[in-house]
Design a protein around this motif. Sequence first.
Motif, PDB file in Angstrom:
ATOM      1  N   LEU A 219      51.610   2.987  -5.001  1.00 27.40           N
ATOM      2  CA  LEU A 219      50.237   2.910  -4.482  1.00 27.40           C
ATOM      3  C   LEU A 219      49.801   4.172  -3.739  1.00 27.40           C
ATOM      4  O   LEU A 219      48.616   4.514  -3.736  1.00 27.40           O
ATOM      5  N   ASN A 220      50.752   4.879  -3.118  1.00 26.39           N
ATOM      6  CA  ASN A 220      50.388   5.965  -2.208  1.00 26.39           C
ATOM      7  C   ASN A 220      50.871   7.352  -2.622  1.00 26.39           C
ATOM      8  O   ASN A 220      50.648   8.319  -1.882  1.00 26.39           O
ATOM      9  N   THR A 221      51.540   7.470  -3.743  1.00 27.37           N
ATOM     10  CA  THR A 221      52.013   8.777  -4.208  1.00 27.37           C
ATOM     11  C   THR A 221      51.666   8.946  -5.688  1.00 27.37           C
ATOM     12  O   THR A 221      51.329   7.966  -6.364  1.00 27.37           O
ATOM     13  N   PRO A 222      51.778  10.162  -6.195  1.00 29.09           N
ATOM     14  CA  PRO A 222      51.512  10.389  -7.621  1.00 29.09           C
ATOM     15  C   PRO A 222      52.595   9.831  -8.547  1.00 29.09           C
ATOM     16  O   PRO A 222      52.439   9.880  -9.769  1.00 29.09           O
ATOM     17  N   LEU A 223      53.693   9.318  -7.966  1.00 27.07           N
ATOM     18  CA  LEU A 223      54.796   8.824  -8.798  1.00 27.07           C
ATOM     19  C   LEU A 223      54.363   7.628  -9.634  1.00 27.07           C
ATOM     20  O   LEU A 223      53.534   6.818  -9.210  1.00 27.07           O
ATOM     21  N   VAL A 224      54.941   7.535 -10.832  1.00 26.86           N
ATOM     22  CA  VAL A 224      54.701   6.393 -11.713  1.00 26.86           C
ATOM     23  C   VAL A 224      55.966   5.558 -11.784  1.00 26.86           C
ATOM     24  O   VAL A 224      56.999   5.911 -11.212  1.00 26.86           O
ATOM     25  N   ASP A 225      55.885   4.440 -12.475  1.00 22.92           N
ATOM     26  CA  ASP A 225      57.021   3.512 -12.560  1.00 22.92           C
ATOM     27  C   ASP A 225      58.058   4.064 -13.537  1.00 22.92           C
ATOM     28  O   ASP A 225      58.102   3.694 -14.702  1.00 22.92           O
TER      29      ASP A 225
END
Length: 299
Positions: A219-225
Motif C-alpha cells: 500500500l505504501n511503497t512501489p513494491l509489488v507482490d
Amino acid sequence: MSPAEEDKSLPLPERWPRASKFALSACAAAVAELVTFPLDLTKTRLQVQGEAAVHRNGAAAGQAVPYRGMLRTAAGIVQEEGLRKLWQGATPAVYRHIVYSGVRMVAYEHLRDSVLGRSEDESFPFWKAVVGGMSAGAIGQFFASPTDLVKVQMQMEGKRKLEGKPLRFRGVHHAFMKTLSEGGIRGLWAGWVPNVQRAALVNMGDLTTYDSVKHFLLLNTPLVDNSVTHSVASCCSGLVAAVLGTPADVVKTRIMNQPRDKQGRGLLYKSSMDCLIQTVQGEGFMSLYKGFIPTWMRM
C-alpha cells in the motif's frame, strides 16, 4: 467406472490429502532442519554460556569455556570438536519436526473447520487464523517436546567433553531410554512449559507480522507482490518472532540441559519461572536474548 475404481484413478494427493500434506511438510521441514542445524547448535551453545546457576552451584567442574559470539562459537566447535559435530543432535531434531509438523497441521485444520469455524462467505478471519496458529503450534510443540529435550542434551555433549565431564549418552535411542528410566514419562517432558510458550509466541509473531508488513509494503511503497516483498515480510516476521520467542527458548534450553538427580529432578532450577528469575538476577535481562542472531537467521 465404480466409485472405488474412480478413487484409485485419482492422484495420490487427492486420495489422501492430509497424509500427502503431512508427508510433504515433514520432508520439507527435515531438509530445512538439516541445512540450518549448525545455526541451531550454535544457538544452543550460546544460550548456556555464562550460566549463573551453574557457577553458583559449583557445577562447573573442569575447564570453563570462554564466552564467544556466534561466529567464534561455530568456529570453536569445528576446531575443537570437528566439522561433523555441527550436526550433533540432528537426528532427534528431524524426529521433532516430523512430530511437530504433523500434529500442528492436523490440529490447525481441526480448529479451523470444527472449533473456530469459517465465516458465512467461507473466509477465515485473521484473528481466528492467529488463534488457530498459536494453539496448533502449542499443541504440536507439546507432543514434540521429548524430541526437543533429547536434541538439546545431545547438542551439549561436545561442550561436556571439553569441560572434562563424562558423556551422558551413546546415541539417540540410549538418550530416550535413559531419560525415561531416570525420570519416567514426566522426565521426557521436562521444560515443556517454556517450550510450548515459545511455540505459541513464535507462531503469533510470525502470523501477525508477515501479513501486516506485506500489506503495508504493497500500500505504501512501489513494491509489488513478488519475491522481494515476500522476503522483506519474512525477515520482519522472523525478527518479531525471534524477539518474542527467544527468552522462552533460553529458559527451555537451560531447563532441559540442567543436571538431574536419580529421580530425574533438576538440580539447578525448580521451575521455568525459577530459571527465568535466576537468569535475570545473575546475568542481567539481556541474557534472555543469548543466541538471538542465529535464532533470527533460522526463522
